[in-house]
Design a protein around this motif. Structure first.
Motif, PDB file in Angstrom:
ATOM      1  N   UNK A  29       2.609 -40.644 -50.529  1.00 17.70           N
ATOM      2  CA  UNK A  29       3.233 -40.372 -49.360  1.00 17.70           C
ATOM      3  C   UNK A  29       4.346 -41.052 -49.505  1.00 17.70           C
ATOM      4  N   UNK A  30       4.294 -42.425 -49.322  1.00 13.10           N
ATOM      5  CA  UNK A  30       5.403 -43.118 -49.192  1.00 13.10           C
ATOM      6  C   UNK A  30       6.073 -43.587 -50.679  1.00 13.10           C
ATOM      7  N   UNK A  31       6.227 -42.698 -51.662  1.00  8.90           N
ATOM      8  CA  UNK A  31       6.846 -43.251 -52.930  1.00  8.90           C
ATOM      9  C   UNK A  31       8.147 -43.668 -52.556  1.00  8.90           C
ATOM     10  N   UNK A  32       8.723 -44.098 -53.644  1.00  8.18           N
ATOM     11  CA  UNK A  32      10.273 -44.709 -53.531  1.00  8.18           C
ATOM     12  C   UNK A  32      11.204 -43.738 -52.943  1.00  8.18           C
ATOM     13  N   UNK A  33      11.225 -42.348 -53.560  1.00 12.72           N
ATOM     14  CA  UNK A  33      12.030 -41.255 -53.263  1.00 12.72           C
ATOM     15  C   UNK A  33      11.654 -40.972 -51.891  1.00 12.72           C
ATOM     16  N   UNK A  34      10.497 -40.827 -51.311  1.00  6.44           N
ATOM     17  CA  UNK A  34      10.367 -40.563 -49.675  1.00  6.44           C
ATOM     18  C   UNK A  34      10.785 -41.578 -48.979  1.00  6.44           C
ATOM     19  N   UNK A  35      10.541 -42.988 -49.383  1.00  6.79           N
ATOM     20  CA  UNK A  35      11.141 -44.062 -48.530  1.00  6.79           C
ATOM     21  C   UNK A  35      12.609 -43.967 -48.428  1.00  6.79           C
TER      22      UNK A  35
END
Length: 404
Positions: free
Chosen positions: A379-385
């Motif tokens: 869920x909190x992958x680099x793109x999402x962050x």
């Protein structure tokens, strides 16, 4: 071979010992009522009268300025009745009318002070009770309160459209562009939407607590914000489950995106309801410059909300009618909020509404979280962050336009 398991006794047949279930449920209530009645009939034995000086609290809920007159609507916020004996404006005693009788607990009274005032000047009003208590109320800038007539409410409706409907509709024009971007970009934009909503939830909560501090504490104060948030979270959860049930009877992908867009629109609409209350109350109080500033700031601030609505349906082909309905659900509550703020602004009600909007947005965030997952289930992958930070930063930057 006999089974060692025993069958539990049947329950819920509605009768026990020949009595209907509703009778059994009513008996404890009747006994409680009888006990309370006996306690009151005996005049509360053991309690006695409270000793010491009376506890007096007054909260000013509304200020209206007319030529030669300052009108205050006050509420008794304490446990004991309050009798207003004298009034001062800038340390000078003035004549007043209203509140001739003692104000009981949670009671309202309108106090009219006969005081010529000068536009643009600051005034401090002090109300003194019969026991010597003093309650001060500040008027930072004296401006005549506008008349609440048809034209004024028409102006409030127009401002609500400027603040809610038009910005959201403009933001929804990003839909054609969203249909052409890669899936990885879409996940980033969903994370951006997540960040936008997270900022709105925090902003609404802080606004609610600030308003709760200005209103009557007897109604709960800051607890009203939390109660409003809980109520809206539960209500919107019920709506979500209903939409999911409908979605299971339709195409899975299509129904999922459509339902999520509806939830986002409802959450944003409840937040815009609170913004409308802020604008309407500013104009109603005569703070015309502040009201105009809020209109411009909220309009720019809310344009990004249209993006949050259309992002979940970018892979679909929603008709213009459905898009218009989503935009109306998100933007039109600003009109209702402006009417509420202009007609009968109450800090406690406004605090509850802001909490209601915050809880709705939190529920939408819960529904939105699974859409951020990448191919590896993170869920909190680099793109999402990156999207989350960008969303919060964007709302913070536009929010600077409405800082007061």
């Amino acid at each position: 071979m006999e089974s060692s398991e025993t069958t539990p006794p049947a329950v819920g047949h509605g009768r026990t010992g020949g009595l209907p279930a509703w009778v059994l449920g009513l008996v404890p209530l009747l006994l409680i009522a009888a006990a309370l009645g006996a306690f009151l009939a005996l005049d509360g034995p053991g309690l006695g009268d409270r000793v010491g000086p009376p506890v007096e609290e007054l909260a000013v809920e509304r200020t209206v300025l007319r030529p030669g007159e300052i009108e205050l609507t006050v509420r008794n916020d304490g446990p004991d009745e309050v009798r207003i004996a004298q009034a001062q404006v800038n340390d000078a005693f003035v004549q007043f009318s209203g509140a001739e009788q003692p104000i009981g607990r949670l009671g309202l009274a309108t106090v009219k002070l006969r005081q010529p005032w000068v536009e643009g000047e600051a005034y401090e009003v002090a109300l003194m009770t019969s026991t010597g208590g003093t309650f001060a109320h500040e008027i930072p800038v004296a401006v005549a309160s506008p008349a609440s007539d048809t034209s004024f409410f028409g102006l409030m409706a127009l401002l609500g459209i400027y603040v809610g409907v038009i910005p959201v509709a403009l933001g929804m024009l990003w839909l054609p562009w969203l249909r052409r971007i890669p899936a990885a970009w879409m996940r980033g934009l969903m994370a951006l939407t997540f960040g936008l909503l997270a900022f709105l939830a925090i902003d609404a909560t802080l606004e609610g607590f600030e308003l709760a501090g200005e209103g009557s504490q007897a109604f709960g104060g800051g607890a009203l914000v939390l109660i409003g948030a809980l109520v809206s979270f539960l209500l919107l959860t019920g709506v979500s489950e209903h939409l999911k049930a409908r979605g299971r009877r339709a195409r899975a992908a299509g129904a999922s995106g459509s339902s999520l867009a509806m939830l986002v629109a409802i959450g944003i609409g409840l937040h815009n309801l609170g913004e409308g209350v802020a604008i309407g109350s500013a104009y109603s109080a005569g703070a015309l410059a502040l009201g105009a500033f809020l209109v411009v700031g909220f309009a720019l601030h809310n344009t990004t909300e249209g993006l949050a609505i259309v992002a979940p349906v970018a892979h679909l082909r929603p008709g213009l009618g459905r898009l218009a309905a989503l935009g109306a659900i998100a933007g039109a509550p600003a009109v209702l909020g402006a009417w509420i703020g202009a007609a009968a602004f109450n800090a406690s009600v406004a605090a509850f509404l802001f909490g209601f909007g915050a809880g709705a947005i939190v529920q939408v965030i819960v529904q939105l979280a699974p859409t951020l997952r990448d191919g590896e289930g993170r869920t909190l992958h680099p793109g999402a962050v990156a999207g989350l930070i960008a969303g919060v930063g964007l709302m913070f930057a536009t929010g600077l336009l409405v800082s007061v």
